[in-house]
Design a protein around this motif. Structure first.
Motif, PDB file in Angstrom:
ATOM      1  N   VAL A 114       0.550  -1.221  -0.218  1.00  0.00           N
ATOM      2  CA  VAL A 114       0.053  -0.142   0.142  1.00  0.00           C
ATOM      3  C   VAL A 114       0.702   0.823   0.529  1.00  0.00           C
ATOM      4  O   VAL A 114       0.727   2.021  -0.599  1.00  0.00           O
ATOM      5  CB  VAL A 114      -0.921  -0.053   1.300  1.00  0.00           C
ATOM      6  N   ALA A 115       1.931   1.223   1.423  1.00  0.00           N
ATOM      7  CA  ALA A 115       2.183   2.732   0.793  1.00  0.00           C
ATOM      8  C   ALA A 115       3.586   2.605   2.175  1.00  0.00           C
ATOM      9  O   ALA A 115       3.724   1.228   3.296  1.00  0.00           O
ATOM     10  CB  ALA A 115       1.872   4.043   1.847  1.00  0.00           C
ATOM     11  N   THR A 116       5.010   3.164   2.058  1.00  0.00           N
ATOM     12  CA  THR A 116       5.891   3.199   3.005  1.00  0.00           C
ATOM     13  C   THR A 116       6.388   4.025   2.985  1.00  0.00           C
ATOM     14  O   THR A 116       6.397   4.921   2.047  1.00  0.00           O
ATOM     15  CB  THR A 116       7.340   2.415   2.369  1.00  0.00           C
ATOM     16  N   ILE A 117       7.170   4.344   4.161  1.00  0.00           N
ATOM     17  CA  ILE A 117       7.630   6.015   4.678  1.00  0.00           C
ATOM     18  C   ILE A 117       9.570   5.512   5.284  1.00  0.00           C
ATOM     19  O   ILE A 117       9.535   4.421   5.704  1.00  0.00           O
ATOM     20  CB  ILE A 117       7.023   6.173   5.445  1.00  0.00           C
ATOM     21  N   ASN A 118      10.306   6.079   4.765  1.00  0.00           N
ATOM     22  CA  ASN A 118      11.446   5.731   5.223  1.00  0.00           C
ATOM     23  C   ASN A 118      12.023   6.269   6.885  1.00  0.00           C
ATOM     24  O   ASN A 118      10.473   7.186   7.170  1.00  0.00           O
ATOM     25  CB  ASN A 118      12.816   6.644   4.287  1.00  0.00           C
ATOM     26  N   ASP A 125      -0.320   2.547  -7.125  1.00  0.00           N
ATOM     27  CA  ASP A 125      -0.516   3.186  -7.755  1.00  0.00           C
ATOM     28  C   ASP A 125      -2.252   3.794  -7.648  1.00  0.00           C
ATOM     29  O   ASP A 125      -2.783   5.084  -7.724  1.00  0.00           O
ATOM     30  CB  ASP A 125      -0.315   2.796  -9.275  1.00  0.00           C
ATOM     31  N   SER A 126      -3.206   2.415  -7.330  1.00  0.00           N
ATOM     32  CA  SER A 126      -4.580   3.177  -7.270  1.00  0.00           C
ATOM     33  C   SER A 126      -4.334   3.748  -5.344  1.00  0.00           C
ATOM     34  O   SER A 126      -6.154   4.061  -5.485  1.00  0.00           O
ATOM     35  CB  SER A 126      -5.483   1.225  -7.053  1.00  0.00           C
ATOM     36  N   VAL A 127      -3.888   4.281  -4.848  1.00  0.00           N
ATOM     37  CA  VAL A 127      -4.210   5.144  -3.859  1.00  0.00           C
ATOM     38  C   VAL A 127      -3.224   6.394  -3.142  1.00  0.00           C
ATOM     39  O   VAL A 127      -3.836   7.066  -3.064  1.00  0.00           O
ATOM     40  CB  VAL A 127      -3.221   3.944  -2.235  1.00  0.00           C
ATOM     41  N   LYS A 128      -3.128   5.908  -4.317  1.00  0.00           N
ATOM     42  CA  LYS A 128      -1.932   7.567  -4.725  1.00  0.00           C
ATOM     43  C   LYS A 128      -3.044   8.962  -5.027  1.00  0.00           C
ATOM     44  O   LYS A 128      -4.004   8.940  -5.654  1.00  0.00           O
ATOM     45  CB  LYS A 128      -1.014   7.909  -5.962  1.00  0.00           C
ATOM     46  N   GLY A 129      -2.809   9.766  -3.897  1.00  0.00           N
ATOM     47  CA  GLY A 129      -3.614  11.019  -4.167  1.00  0.00           C
ATOM     48  C   GLY A 129      -5.067  10.262  -2.672  1.00  0.00           C
ATOM     49  O   GLY A 129      -5.512  11.498  -2.800  1.00  0.00           O
ATOM     50  N   ARG A 130      -4.846   9.823  -2.663  1.00  0.00           N
ATOM     51  CA  ARG A 130      -5.885   9.443  -1.653  1.00  0.00           C
ATOM     52  C   ARG A 130      -5.242   9.223  -0.308  1.00  0.00           C
ATOM     53  O   ARG A 130      -6.089   9.644   0.784  1.00  0.00           O
ATOM     54  CB  ARG A 130      -7.259   8.227  -2.053  1.00  0.00           C
ATOM     55  N   PHE A 131      -4.485   8.283  -0.206  1.00  0.00           N
ATOM     56  CA  PHE A 131      -4.128   7.856   1.564  1.00  0.00           C
ATOM     57  C   PHE A 131      -2.887   8.993   1.318  1.00  0.00           C
ATOM     58  O   PHE A 131      -1.797   9.138   0.570  1.00  0.00           O
ATOM     59  CB  PHE A 131      -3.417   6.150   1.212  1.00  0.00           C
ATOM     60  N   THR A 132      -2.179   8.917   2.195  1.00  0.00           N
ATOM     61  CA  THR A 132      -0.917   9.812   3.105  1.00  0.00           C
ATOM     62  C   THR A 132      -0.390   9.074   4.331  1.00  0.00           C
ATOM     63  O   THR A 132      -0.762   8.422   5.212  1.00  0.00           O
ATOM     64  CB  THR A 132      -1.504  10.790   3.696  1.00  0.00           C
ATOM     65  N   VAL A 133       0.781   8.343   4.045  1.00  0.00           N
ATOM     66  CA  VAL A 133       1.091   7.870   5.190  1.00  0.00           C
ATOM     67  C   VAL A 133       2.232   9.320   5.767  1.00  0.00           C
ATOM     68  O   VAL A 133       3.044   9.365   5.115  1.00  0.00           O
ATOM     69  CB  VAL A 133       1.979   6.436   5.002  1.00  0.00           C
ATOM     70  N   SER A 134       2.660   8.496   7.059  1.00  0.00           N
ATOM     71  CA  SER A 134       3.400   9.758   7.943  1.00  0.00           C
ATOM     72  C   SER A 134       3.677   8.438   9.347  1.00  0.00           C
ATOM     73  O   SER A 134       3.715   7.177   9.373  1.00  0.00           O
ATOM     74  CB  SER A 134       2.952  10.556   8.037  1.00  0.00           C
ATOM     75  N   ARG A 135       4.502   9.087   9.957  1.00  0.00           N
ATOM     76  CA  ARG A 135       5.471   8.457  10.900  1.00  0.00           C
ATOM     77  C   ARG A 135       5.778   9.802  12.426  1.00  0.00           C
ATOM     78  O   ARG A 135       5.963  10.351  12.114  1.00  0.00           O
ATOM     79  CB  ARG A 135       6.538   7.847  11.122  1.00  0.00           C
ATOM     80  N   MET A 161      -6.482   7.613   5.210  1.00  0.00           N
ATOM     81  CA  MET A 161      -6.722   6.995   3.925  1.00  0.00           C
ATOM     82  C   MET A 161      -8.673   7.879   3.310  1.00  0.00           C
ATOM     83  O   MET A 161      -9.469   7.533   4.354  1.00  0.00           O
ATOM     84  CB  MET A 161      -7.586   5.190   4.723  1.00  0.00           C
ATOM     85  N   ASN A 162      -8.645   8.384   2.780  1.00  0.00           N
ATOM     86  CA  ASN A 162      -9.349   9.162   1.806  1.00  0.00           C
ATOM     87  C   ASN A 162     -10.652   8.595   1.128  1.00  0.00           C
ATOM     88  O   ASN A 162      -9.439   8.528   0.104  1.00  0.00           O
ATOM     89  CB  ASN A 162      -9.001  10.694   2.332  1.00  0.00           C
TER      90      ASN A 162
END
Length: 127
Positions: free
Chosen positions: A48-52, A62-72, A83-84
Protein backbone atom coordinates in the motif's frame (compact mmCIF):
# COMPACT_ATOMS: atom_id res chain seq x y z
CA UNK A 1 10.82 -8.17 21.23
CA UNK A 2 9.34 -5.68 18.80
CA UNK A 3 5.57 -5.53 18.76
CA UNK A 4 3.33 -3.63 16.36
CA UNK A 5 -0.32 -2.93 17.05
CA UNK A 6 -2.60 -1.47 14.39
CA UNK A 7 -5.78 0.39 15.22
CA UNK A 8 -8.33 2.60 13.54
CA UNK A 9 -9.99 0.16 11.17
CA UNK A 10 -13.72 -0.16 10.84
CA UNK A 11 -16.77 -0.17 8.62
CA UNK A 12 -17.30 2.97 6.56
CA UNK A 13 -19.14 4.05 3.43
CA UNK A 14 -17.53 4.80 0.09
CA UNK A 15 -16.06 8.29 0.13
CA UNK A 16 -15.39 8.29 3.86
CA UNK A 17 -12.03 8.52 5.58
CA UNK A 18 -10.15 6.47 8.13
CA UNK A 19 -6.84 6.94 9.89
CA UNK A 20 -4.92 3.83 10.80
CA UNK A 21 -2.27 3.92 13.50
CA UNK A 22 0.61 1.53 14.11
CA UNK A 23 2.05 1.72 17.60
CA UNK A 24 5.42 0.04 18.03
CA UNK A 25 6.91 -1.13 21.31
CA UNK A 26 10.12 -2.86 22.27
CA UNK A 27 12.51 -0.78 20.20
CA UNK A 28 12.79 2.67 18.73
CA UNK A 29 11.73 2.79 15.10
CA UNK A 30 13.55 6.04 14.42
CA UNK A 31 15.91 4.34 11.94
CA UNK A 32 13.42 1.84 10.52
CA UNK A 33 11.43 1.92 7.33
CA UNK A 34 7.72 1.43 7.95
CA UNK A 35 5.39 -0.13 5.44
CA UNK A 36 1.66 -0.69 5.08
CA UNK A 37 0.19 -3.68 3.29
CA UNK A 38 -3.27 -5.12 2.85
CA UNK A 39 -4.74 -8.51 2.15
CA UNK A 40 -8.09 -9.96 1.20
CA UNK A 41 -8.93 -13.64 1.58
CA UNK A 42 -7.56 -15.76 -1.22
CA UNK A 43 -5.17 -13.09 -2.47
CA UNK A 44 -1.56 -12.26 -1.81
CA UNK A 45 -0.58 -9.50 0.56
CA UNK A 46 -0.49 -6.24 -1.39
CA UNK A 47 1.76 -3.24 -0.92
CA UNK A 48 0.00 0.00 0.00
CA UNK A 49 2.60 2.55 1.12
CA UNK A 50 5.99 2.89 2.72
CA UNK A 51 7.90 5.66 4.45
CA UNK A 52 11.58 5.98 5.24
CA UNK A 53 13.04 6.56 8.69
CA UNK A 54 12.86 10.36 8.54
CA UNK A 55 9.51 10.60 6.83
CA UNK A 56 11.09 12.41 3.92
CA UNK A 57 10.59 9.68 1.33
CA UNK A 58 7.54 7.64 0.47
CA UNK A 59 6.19 5.22 -2.10
CA UNK A 60 2.55 4.44 -2.79
CA UNK A 61 0.66 1.78 -4.67
CA UNK A 62 -0.76 3.37 -7.80
CA UNK A 63 -4.39 2.81 -6.85
CA UNK A 64 -4.04 4.73 -3.58
CA UNK A 65 -1.95 7.67 -4.80
CA UNK A 66 -3.65 10.95 -4.07
CA UNK A 67 -6.06 9.31 -1.61
CA UNK A 68 -3.78 7.79 1.06
CA UNK A 69 -1.02 9.51 3.01
CA UNK A 70 1.59 7.69 5.05
CA UNK A 71 3.32 9.48 7.93
CA UNK A 72 5.14 8.77 11.16
CA UNK A 73 5.96 10.28 14.51
CA UNK A 74 9.26 8.83 15.71
CA UNK A 75 8.91 10.52 19.08
CA UNK A 76 5.74 8.49 19.63
CA UNK A 77 7.13 5.38 17.91
CA UNK A 78 3.99 5.37 15.80
CA UNK A 79 3.13 5.35 12.13
CA UNK A 80 -0.06 6.42 10.42
CA UNK A 81 -1.99 5.77 7.25
CA UNK A 82 -4.57 8.43 6.42
CA UNK A 83 -7.08 7.01 3.96
CA UNK A 84 -9.43 9.39 2.19
CA UNK A 85 -12.04 8.85 -0.51
CA UNK A 86 -12.26 5.21 0.37
CA UNK A 87 -13.60 2.79 -2.21
CA UNK A 88 -15.13 -0.69 -1.80
CA UNK A 89 -12.02 -2.15 -3.41
CA UNK A 90 -9.98 -0.83 -0.47
CA UNK A 91 -11.70 -3.39 1.74
CA UNK A 92 -9.01 -5.61 3.30
CA UNK A 93 -7.08 -6.38 6.44
CA UNK A 94 -4.39 -3.73 6.74
CA UNK A 95 -1.01 -4.54 8.23
CA UNK A 96 1.89 -2.35 9.26
CA UNK A 97 5.45 -3.62 9.28
CA UNK A 98 8.96 -2.37 9.98
CA UNK A 99 12.27 -3.02 8.26
CA UNK A 100 15.21 -2.87 10.67
CA UNK A 101 17.59 -1.67 8.01
CA UNK A 102 17.81 2.04 7.32
CA UNK A 103 17.88 1.48 3.59
CA UNK A 104 14.98 2.74 1.51
CA UNK A 105 14.39 2.00 -2.14
CA UNK A 106 11.82 0.51 -4.48
CA UNK A 107 12.58 -2.75 -2.70
CA UNK A 108 10.80 -1.27 0.30
CA UNK A 109 7.59 -2.05 -1.58
CA UNK A 110 8.22 -5.78 -1.11
CA UNK A 111 6.79 -7.50 1.94
CA UNK A 112 9.99 -9.59 2.04
CA UNK A 113 11.93 -6.56 3.26
CA UNK A 114 10.08 -6.36 6.54
CA UNK A 115 11.10 -8.00 9.78
CA UNK A 116 8.20 -7.33 12.13
CA UNK A 117 4.48 -7.24 11.48
CA UNK A 118 1.35 -6.23 13.29
CA UNK A 119 -1.72 -8.42 13.63
CA UNK A 120 -3.77 -6.38 11.18
CA UNK A 121 -6.89 -4.27 11.35
CA UNK A 122 -10.00 -4.79 9.22
CA UNK A 123 -11.14 -2.01 6.91
CA UNK A 124 -14.50 -2.52 5.24
CA UNK A 125 -15.88 -0.01 2.75
CA UNK A 126 -19.50 -0.37 1.73
CA UNK A 127 -20.85 0.98 -1.54
Amino acid sequence: QVQLVESGGGLVQAGDSLRLSCAVSGRSISTYTMGWFRQVPGKEREFVATINWSGGNTYYFDSVKGRFTVSRDNAKNTGYLQMNSLKPEDTAVYYCAVDRSSSFSVMSMSHRRYDYWGQGTQVTVSS
